[in-house]
Design a protein around this motif. Structure first.
Motif, PDB file in Angstrom:
ATOM      1  N   GLY A 106     -24.358  29.371 -47.083  1.00  0.00           N
ATOM      2  CA  GLY A 106     -24.009  31.020 -46.441  1.00  0.00           C
ATOM      3  C   GLY A 106     -25.059  31.704 -46.168  1.00  0.00           C
ATOM      4  N   TYR A 107     -26.131  31.293 -46.380  1.00  0.00           N
ATOM      5  CA  TYR A 107     -27.742  31.895 -45.943  1.00  0.00           C
ATOM      6  C   TYR A 107     -27.815  31.501 -44.551  1.00  0.00           C
ATOM      7  N   LEU A 108     -27.191  30.469 -44.091  1.00  0.00           N
ATOM      8  CA  LEU A 108     -27.479  30.203 -42.542  1.00  0.00           C
ATOM      9  C   LEU A 108     -26.840  30.917 -41.613  1.00  0.00           C
ATOM     10  N   LEU A 109     -25.819  32.157 -42.003  1.00  0.00           N
ATOM     11  CA  LEU A 109     -25.361  33.003 -41.133  1.00  0.00           C
ATOM     12  C   LEU A 109     -25.922  34.354 -41.369  1.00  0.00           C
ATOM     13  N   GLY A 110     -26.742  34.694 -40.579  1.00  0.00           N
ATOM     14  CA  GLY A 110     -27.568  35.867 -40.806  1.00  0.00           C
ATOM     15  C   GLY A 110     -28.715  36.073 -41.900  1.00  0.00           C
ATOM     16  N   LYS A 111     -28.779  35.133 -42.600  1.00  0.00           N
ATOM     17  CA  LYS A 111     -29.767  35.378 -43.803  1.00  0.00           C
ATOM     18  C   LYS A 111     -31.118  34.434 -43.538  1.00  0.00           C
ATOM     19  N   VAL A 112     -31.309  33.820 -42.403  1.00  0.00           N
ATOM     20  CA  VAL A 112     -32.497  33.064 -42.184  1.00  0.00           C
ATOM     21  C   VAL A 112     -32.737  32.927 -40.646  1.00  0.00           C
ATOM     22  N   CYS A 113     -34.090  32.914 -40.606  1.00  0.00           N
ATOM     23  CA  CYS A 113     -34.746  33.372 -39.146  1.00  0.00           C
ATOM     24  C   CYS A 113     -35.927  32.138 -39.079  1.00  0.00           C
ATOM     25  N   PHE A 114     -36.351  31.932 -37.932  1.00  0.00           N
ATOM     26  CA  PHE A 114     -37.585  30.939 -37.723  1.00  0.00           C
ATOM     27  C   PHE A 114     -38.541  31.668 -36.835  1.00  0.00           C
ATOM     28  N   MET A 115     -39.863  31.532 -37.354  1.00  0.00           N
ATOM     29  CA  MET A 115     -40.834  32.304 -36.904  1.00  0.00           C
ATOM     30  C   MET A 115     -42.170  31.408 -36.245  1.00  0.00           C
ATOM     31  N   VAL A 116     -42.403  31.077 -35.109  1.00  0.00           N
ATOM     32  CA  VAL A 116     -43.206  30.109 -35.005  1.00  0.00           C
ATOM     33  C   VAL A 116     -44.683  30.802 -34.411  1.00  0.00           C
ATOM     34  N   THR A 117     -45.715  30.137 -34.640  1.00  0.00           N
ATOM     35  CA  THR A 117     -46.983  30.515 -34.143  1.00  0.00           C
ATOM     36  C   THR A 117     -47.692  29.564 -33.178  1.00  0.00           C
ATOM     37  N   ASN A 118     -48.644  29.927 -32.523  1.00  0.00           N
ATOM     38  CA  ASN A 118     -49.373  28.979 -31.492  1.00  0.00           C
ATOM     39  C   ASN A 118     -48.790  28.479 -30.484  1.00  0.00           C
ATOM     40  N   ALA A 119     -47.539  29.173 -29.915  1.00  0.00           N
ATOM     41  CA  ALA A 119     -46.429  28.531 -28.903  1.00  0.00           C
ATOM     42  C   ALA A 119     -47.582  28.486 -27.745  1.00  0.00           C
ATOM     43  N   ARG A 120     -48.347  29.169 -27.421  1.00  0.00           N
ATOM     44  CA  ARG A 120     -49.161  29.202 -26.108  1.00  0.00           C
ATOM     45  C   ARG A 120     -50.297  28.315 -26.243  1.00  0.00           C
ATOM     46  N   ASN A 121     -50.669  27.554 -27.456  1.00  0.00           N
ATOM     47  CA  ASN A 121     -51.700  26.734 -27.373  1.00  0.00           C
ATOM     48  C   ASN A 121     -51.406  25.397 -26.523  1.00  0.00           C
ATOM     49  N   VAL A 122     -52.298  25.100 -25.830  1.00  0.00           N
ATOM     50  CA  VAL A 122     -52.086  23.835 -24.706  1.00  0.00           C
ATOM     51  C   VAL A 122     -52.024  22.462 -25.725  1.00  0.00           C
TER      52      VAL A 122
END
Length: 200
Positions: A95-111
């Protein structure tokens, strides 16, 4: 016994103008900065819990408050960071996968970040219909912007935005992948490219 169970159930009910967020990060690099910024929010009282991975310890499980939003922070320069987040997902209630979870990524610009790793994160978020946010963790402005984005989602997930539900938000902000990467027969919601910026 029934009175005790009722009391425990009431403890899990949402508080007035409060929200609970769980930040999960295996490397514990960005979550502390985010936590410090989130608790400074004045419009709503934000309670932040930190974890390296799931499941959470069994100790004090009954007294643990209801979590409104689970955020998996993934450092794209680390394969272990992605693997840890992926492994933790299986411990979440579906049930958490519907509106209760998100992903945040860092260093996306790192070559040094392999394209396949970013694609893998996109596919994971898309398959679960969860928002995918991109954050800059090395500057104060980056932390501020990431905090604002999380607060926008958190307020909806916690039921603090009239006429908006976590399920509706999930349908609007779910990540999608480019057409050539889309799995067959997978229905994807509209994309908010590069992250989410909602004015609630």
């Amino acid at each position: 016994m029934s009175d005790a169970r009722s009391e425990k159930k009431r403890d899990k009910l949402p508080g007035l103008n409060t929200a609970n967020i769980l930040l999960v990060e295996s490397e514990e690099q960005f979550q502390k900065s985010l936590a410090d910024a989130l608790v400074e929010e004045t419009a709503v009282t934000v309670y932040v819990r930190l974890a390296k991975s799931l499941p959470l310890p069994k100790e004090n499980e009954e007294s643990r408050p209801r979590i409104d939003l689970v955020v998996f922070i993934i450092n794209l320069t680390s394969e272990l960071s992605f693997q840890s987040a992926e492994a933790s997902l299986k411990y979440l209630d579906p049930g958490y996968l519907l509106g209760k979870v998100c992903f945040m990524v860092t260093n996306a610009r790192n070559v040094s970040v392999p394209t396949k790793r970013l694609d893998a994160v996109r596919k994971l978020a898309a398959a679960l219909h969860c928002p995918l946010l991109f954050a800059e963790d090395q500057t104060s402005d980056g932390v501020t912007n990431a905090t604002k984005r999380l607060l926008s989602i958190l307020k909806v997930s916690a039921g603090l935005v009239p006429m908006a539900t976590a399920l509706y938000l999930s349908s609007l902000t779910s990540c999608t992948v480019p057409p050539r990467h889309r799995p067959a027969k997978l229905r994807l919601a509209p994309v908010f490219s590069g992250g989410v910026s909602l004015n609630f």
